[in-house]
Design a protein around this motif. Structure first.
Motif, PDB file in Angstrom:
ATOM      1  N   THR A 124       0.839  -1.208   0.000  1.00  9.53           N
ATOM      2  CA  THR A 124       0.000   0.000   0.000  1.00  9.53           C
ATOM      3  C   THR A 124       0.866   1.246   0.000  1.00  9.53           C
ATOM      4  O   THR A 124       0.569   2.229  -0.695  1.00  9.53           O
ATOM      5  CB  THR A 124      -0.920  -0.003   1.242  1.00  9.53           C
ATOM      6  OG1 THR A 124      -1.738  -1.172   1.228  1.00  9.53           O
ATOM      7  CG2 THR A 124      -1.809   1.233   1.255  1.00  9.53           C
ATOM      8  N   THR A 125       1.958   1.220   0.756  1.00  7.45           N
ATOM      9  CA  THR A 125       2.866   2.367   0.820  1.00  7.45           C
ATOM     10  C   THR A 125       3.481   2.656  -0.543  1.00  7.45           C
ATOM     11  O   THR A 125       3.549   3.815  -0.974  1.00  7.45           O
ATOM     12  CB  THR A 125       3.987   2.107   1.844  1.00  7.45           C
ATOM     13  OG1 THR A 125       3.413   1.981   3.148  1.00  7.45           O
ATOM     14  CG2 THR A 125       4.996   3.236   1.849  1.00  7.45           C
ATOM     15  N   ILE A 126       3.918   1.614  -1.231  1.00  6.03           N
ATOM     16  CA  ILE A 126       4.551   1.786  -2.548  1.00  6.03           C
ATOM     17  C   ILE A 126       3.556   2.355  -3.560  1.00  6.03           C
ATOM     18  O   ILE A 126       3.867   3.303  -4.296  1.00  6.03           O
ATOM     19  CB  ILE A 126       5.135   0.460  -3.045  1.00  6.03           C
ATOM     20  CG1 ILE A 126       6.304   0.032  -2.143  1.00  6.03           C
ATOM     21  CG2 ILE A 126       5.601   0.581  -4.497  1.00  6.03           C
ATOM     22  CD1 ILE A 126       6.850  -1.338  -2.446  1.00  6.03           C
ATOM     23  N   LEU A 127       2.342   1.782  -3.593  1.00  2.00           N
ATOM     24  CA  LEU A 127       1.335   2.258  -4.532  1.00  2.00           C
ATOM     25  C   LEU A 127       0.921   3.699  -4.220  1.00  2.00           C
ATOM     26  O   LEU A 127       0.740   4.521  -5.121  1.00  2.00           O
ATOM     27  CB  LEU A 127       0.115   1.344  -4.517  1.00  2.00           C
ATOM     28  CG  LEU A 127       0.276  -0.010  -5.201  1.00  2.00           C
ATOM     29  CD1 LEU A 127      -0.977  -0.848  -5.025  1.00  2.00           C
ATOM     30  CD2 LEU A 127       0.566   0.180  -6.691  1.00  2.00           C
ATOM     31  N   SER A 128       0.787   4.006  -2.927  1.00  2.00           N
ATOM     32  CA  SER A 128       0.417   5.363  -2.536  1.00  2.00           C
ATOM     33  C   SER A 128       1.517   6.360  -2.903  1.00  2.00           C
ATOM     34  O   SER A 128       1.239   7.476  -3.360  1.00  2.00           O
ATOM     35  CB  SER A 128       0.141   5.422  -1.035  1.00  2.00           C
ATOM     36  OG  SER A 128      -0.228   6.721  -0.634  1.00  2.00           O
ATOM     37  N   ALA A 129       2.776   5.951  -2.715  1.00  2.00           N
ATOM     38  CA  ALA A 129       3.893   6.817  -3.090  1.00  2.00           C
ATOM     39  C   ALA A 129       3.895   7.076  -4.596  1.00  2.00           C
ATOM     40  O   ALA A 129       4.115   8.212  -5.042  1.00  2.00           O
ATOM     41  CB  ALA A 129       5.216   6.186  -2.664  1.00  2.00           C
ATOM     42  N   LEU A 130       3.633   6.029  -5.370  1.00  2.00           N
ATOM     43  CA  LEU A 130       3.566   6.190  -6.825  1.00  2.00           C
ATOM     44  C   LEU A 130       2.445   7.144  -7.204  1.00  2.00           C
ATOM     45  O   LEU A 130       2.601   7.995  -8.092  1.00  2.00           O
ATOM     46  CB  LEU A 130       3.362   4.822  -7.489  1.00  2.00           C
ATOM     47  CG  LEU A 130       3.247   4.809  -9.016  1.00  2.00           C
ATOM     48  CD1 LEU A 130       4.505   5.382  -9.649  1.00  2.00           C
ATOM     49  CD2 LEU A 130       2.991   3.393  -9.521  1.00  2.00           C
ATOM     50  N   GLN A 131       1.315   7.035  -6.518  1.00  2.00           N
ATOM     51  CA  GLN A 131       0.187   7.913  -6.794  1.00  2.00           C
ATOM     52  C   GLN A 131       0.554   9.372  -6.490  1.00  2.00           C
ATOM     53  O   GLN A 131       0.262  10.275  -7.282  1.00  2.00           O
ATOM     54  CB  GLN A 131      -1.017   7.486  -5.944  1.00  2.00           C
ATOM     55  CG  GLN A 131      -2.268   8.306  -6.192  1.00  2.00           C
ATOM     56  CD  GLN A 131      -3.491   7.667  -5.555  1.00  2.00           C
ATOM     57  OE1 GLN A 131      -4.325   7.075  -6.232  1.00  2.00           O
ATOM     58  NE2 GLN A 131      -3.597   7.760  -4.249  1.00  2.00           N
TER      59      GLN A 131
END
Length: 442
Positions: free
Chosen positions: A13-20
């Motif tokens: 979730t952290t990685i996807l949120s950072a990408l967003q």
């Protein structure tokens, strides 16, 4: 709120949120260096360098704010007021025989001076006191006018106007934009992926554009790594007109800092402290100094971040910090910067549409919390009518006035908020207004 400021989401979730967050940062800022480069007559490689400079300093300034500044996951991005001043003064400077690059050299000093102004206000503790003037009526007016001022650009972008230099509506682009908005809404209604609705909209929209052959080719990079340089426009040059305009612009943008933090507090279910306001002011000053050193458009906290948090229900700091490190990396790797700059603008506008509606929602909620008596209607109604009315006045109607005056009176958002402040606290000031401001601040 799914993840609050202090929460640590799972790794995926952290990685996807950072990408967003990275995509939001790029999509909300990528157009500014392109427009500045066009007005200032820069070559393609120079525009690419300005893009990299902009990305690096956005990441650095935002990281400093969330780490030791106001500590909210709030993007520092090019201020609309700043790039408007950049464009207007370049046009006026050309008419009096100055080269656009000379204006850019003067702005480097002007931005630094404006940054010092922010630092002084923050260190003296004045910004924390200034926020008491921003009652729900003032902050509500600001958010409503901000949403209205953005709507024409958003819809024009979604309809394809300006895409690939088109001056007309492109039907197939408009249809795909509506489909992207529908996709974002659909993903938002799912519990599992609602936090990544904007990311899904941008990625799927970009893939669709690529399949249909509507994307521009990615410009090749000559270097693998390119470090940011100082004074993009050349050696700093003192110009009283540009420096004074920059100082006044910085003072006006103090209101933006306060309102942005108020809105971010609402989005994250927190109340900013006086210390946060002052630290935010100090590091907004730092970001202006960095902008001057790098020769990029002045940066301020963007209220858009609050809308993104409200839409995704993700306020955790960690993904944001990782994203800002990633944005700095984009500024170091030319090929990555060129690749992300190839994101079709209609896709970005469509994917962000629902987030922009949250800005209007914040303003309407503030108005709901105010008693609608004759005074409120007079103050709020007058401010909104003045602000929105000025937005419909052609920009050319102000050209005969001095640069600063023309921009102040030609900016509906700024003028509407100033009118609201004057009516709320001077013309129709209520007895015990000071106490009310203190209660609102508390």
């Amino acid at each position: 709120m799914k993840y609050g400021l202090h929460d640590k989401p799972p790794v995926g979730t952290t990685i996807l949120s950072a990408l967003q967050w990275m995509i939001v940062a790029v999509s909300s800022s990528v157009a500014v260096p392109l427009m500045i480069g066009d007005v200032y007559g820069l070559q393609a490689d120079e525009i690419g360098n300005l893009m990299q400079q902009t990305m690096f300093f956005i990441g650095l300034a935002s990281l400093l704010q969330v780490w030791i500044g106001h500590r909210y996951p709030m993007l520092e991005g090019p201020a609309g007021l700043w790039w408007g001043i950049f464009i207007i003064l370049a046009q006026i400077g050309t008419s009096v025989g100055l080269q656009p690059r000379e204006i850019g050299q003067s702005f480097q000093i002007g931005l630094g001076m404006a940054g010092l102004l922010f630092m002084v206000f923050g260190l003296m503790g004045w910004i924390g006191k200034l926020q008491r003037w921003f009652t729900p009526l003032v902050s509500g007016t600001y958010m409503i006018l901000l949403a209205v001022s953005l709507c024409s650009n958003i819809l024009a972008g979604m309809l394809g106007i300006g895409f690939q230099h088109s001056k007309e509506v492109i039907p197939h682009v408009a249809i795909v934009s509506v489909a992207i908005v529908a996709l974002v809404v659909l993903v938002m209604r799912t519990k599992r992926f609602s936090s990544f609705a904007v990311l899904f909209g941008m990625v799927i929209g970009w893939v669709l554009y690529a399949v249909m052959g509507w994307t521009e080719p990615v410009r090749p990079a000559e270097q693998v790594i390119a470090w940011p340089s100082l004074f993009f426009w050349g050696a700093p040059r003192w110009d009283w007109g540009v420096v004074l305009t920059s100082m006044l612009t910085g003072f006006v943008l103090l209101t933006n800092l306060v309102t942005s933090m108020v809105v971010m507090g609402k989005a994250t279910d927190t109340v900013p402290t006086e210390q946060q306001y002052n630290r935010g002011g100090v590091f907004t000053g730092v970001s202006h100094v960095l902008s001057g050193l790098g020769g990029v458009v002045g940066m301020i906290p963007l209220s858009l971040a609050a809308a993104v948090i409200q839409t995704t229900r993700m306020a955790a700091r960690l993904p944001f910090m990782l994203a800002m490190i990633g944005i700095m990396a984009i500024g170091l790797f030319p090929y990555v910067a060129h690749f992300l700059a190839a994101l079709p603008t209609p896709v970005a506008y469509a994917a962000m549409f629902i987030s922009y509606t949250q800005l209007l929602g914040f303003g309407l909620k503030d108005y709901v919390n105010v008693k609608m008596d004759d005074r409120t209607i007079m103050v709020g109604g007058s401010s909104l009518l003045v602000g929105i009315g000025v937005m419909f006045v052609p920009a050319t109607a102000w050209q005969h006035l001095p640069a600063l005056v023309s921009f102040l009176f030609g900016n509906g958002l700024l003028l509407g908020v100033i009118v609201c402040l004057l009516l709320e606290h001077v013309v129709f000031r209520q007895k015990g207004d000071t106490q009310k401001k203190d209660d609102h601040a508390a």
